[in-house]
Design a protein around this motif. Sequence first.
Motif, mmCIF file in Angstrom:
data_model
loop_
_atom_site.group_PDB
_atom_site.id
_atom_site.type_symbol
_atom_site.label_atom_id
_atom_site.label_comp_id
_atom_site.label_asym_id
_atom_site.label_seq_id
_atom_site.Cartn_x
_atom_site.Cartn_y
_atom_site.Cartn_z
ATOM 1 N N GLU A 103 -85.870 -48.278 39.286
ATOM 2 C CA GLU A 103 -85.707 -49.107 38.091
ATOM 3 C C GLU A 103 -84.353 -49.816 38.091
ATOM 4 O O GLU A 103 -84.235 -50.960 37.638
ATOM 5 N N ALA A 104 -83.318 -49.149 38.613
ATOM 6 C CA ALA A 104 -81.993 -49.774 38.687
ATOM 7 C C ALA A 104 -82.012 -50.959 39.646
ATOM 8 O O ALA A 104 -81.335 -51.972 39.415
ATOM 9 N N VAL A 105 -82.780 -50.856 40.727
ATOM 10 C CA VAL A 105 -82.932 -51.989 41.648
ATOM 11 C C VAL A 105 -83.677 -53.124 40.963
ATOM 12 O O VAL A 105 -83.273 -54.299 41.028
ATOM 13 N N GLU A 106 -84.752 -52.789 40.277
ATOM 14 C CA GLU A 106 -85.579 -53.807 39.616
ATOM 15 C C GLU A 106 -84.805 -54.574 38.554
ATOM 16 O O GLU A 106 -85.008 -55.781 38.367
ATOM 17 N N THR A 107 -83.901 -53.898 37.862
ATOM 18 C CA THR A 107 -83.145 -54.535 36.780
ATOM 19 C C THR A 107 -81.793 -55.084 37.251
ATOM 20 O O THR A 107 -80.960 -55.460 36.428
ATOM 21 N N HIS A 108 -81.583 -55.109 38.576
ATOM 22 C CA HIS A 108 -80.365 -55.678 39.169
ATOM 23 C C HIS A 108 -79.100 -54.901 38.817
ATOM 24 O O HIS A 108 -77.993 -55.437 38.941
#
Length: 298
Positions: free
Chosen positions: A134-139
């Motif tokens: 999720e941290a990757v997805e939300t930059h």
Amino acid sequence: MTDFRLKVFLSVANHLSFTKASQELFISQPAISKHIQELESDFETRLFERRGNSIALTASGELLIKHAEELMEQYQHLEYAMHLLHGDYVGELKLGASTTIAQYVLPPILARFIELHPKVKLSLISGNTREIEEAVETHRIDLGLIEGIYRRTNLKYTPFLEDQLITIARKESALNIPNSISINDLNQYPLILREQGSGTLDVIQRAFTEKGIKLKNLKVPLYLGSTESIKLFIQHSDALGIVSTRAVKSDITVGRFREIEIQDIEMNREFSFVSLQGEIVGLPAVFISFASQYKKKL
């Protein structure tokens, strides 16, 4: 060169909190508010709605977050490319790793990377596999390292390192557990596992399911949020735990734990880099290359 106000905006937007943005960026909360007010003045629109003690993005804020993320990514590529002309790696690299990797794999890699590239500003957050994805997805991070087996179609997974899960008990356990048991005997003993959302639990569930074993039919008194918590619990209880072999190698050597073989079952997995779909460039690509070479020493 980057507009720091955009960085402030993205931090507030990701956390939906001025306080958390202040903590992340190491500046005061009034300074956070000032930067947001300046952006709202420049664009002549509200970026956040204040709802009592919480905030939410307005339609204008939703629009800005998309463009701000793209701009910050381009700034990073530009900074990286310009300094590379002088043979320098410079810039900010935000990493995230699932708990086992953050504790037992990454520290020596990070130490060596920083030694070789002192101008790179490196940061690391840890969480379970779902949280890192999720941290990757939300930059919020540029690159993640995870241990799960399930894949999201909008993310790219690059294999990194093989790992194995093993079952342990404390050396002086009163349960008198044999060194080797059948999987059908496992339900006789308390079993401590990682929490839902962890890659470790994903691997365990898949391995057990393939043998017709359901977790709900086992004695699992609790699920814990980290490997260290499981190790400490096992040290003070008569229970079994399933953890990465990398986490207990030295503990087994000194006799703190012993490995319990579960016959006819293997719990192997692969640690992977996770990033947004597309070509991996800049500092994330540099780090993947470096870590892939350094892993030979692990």
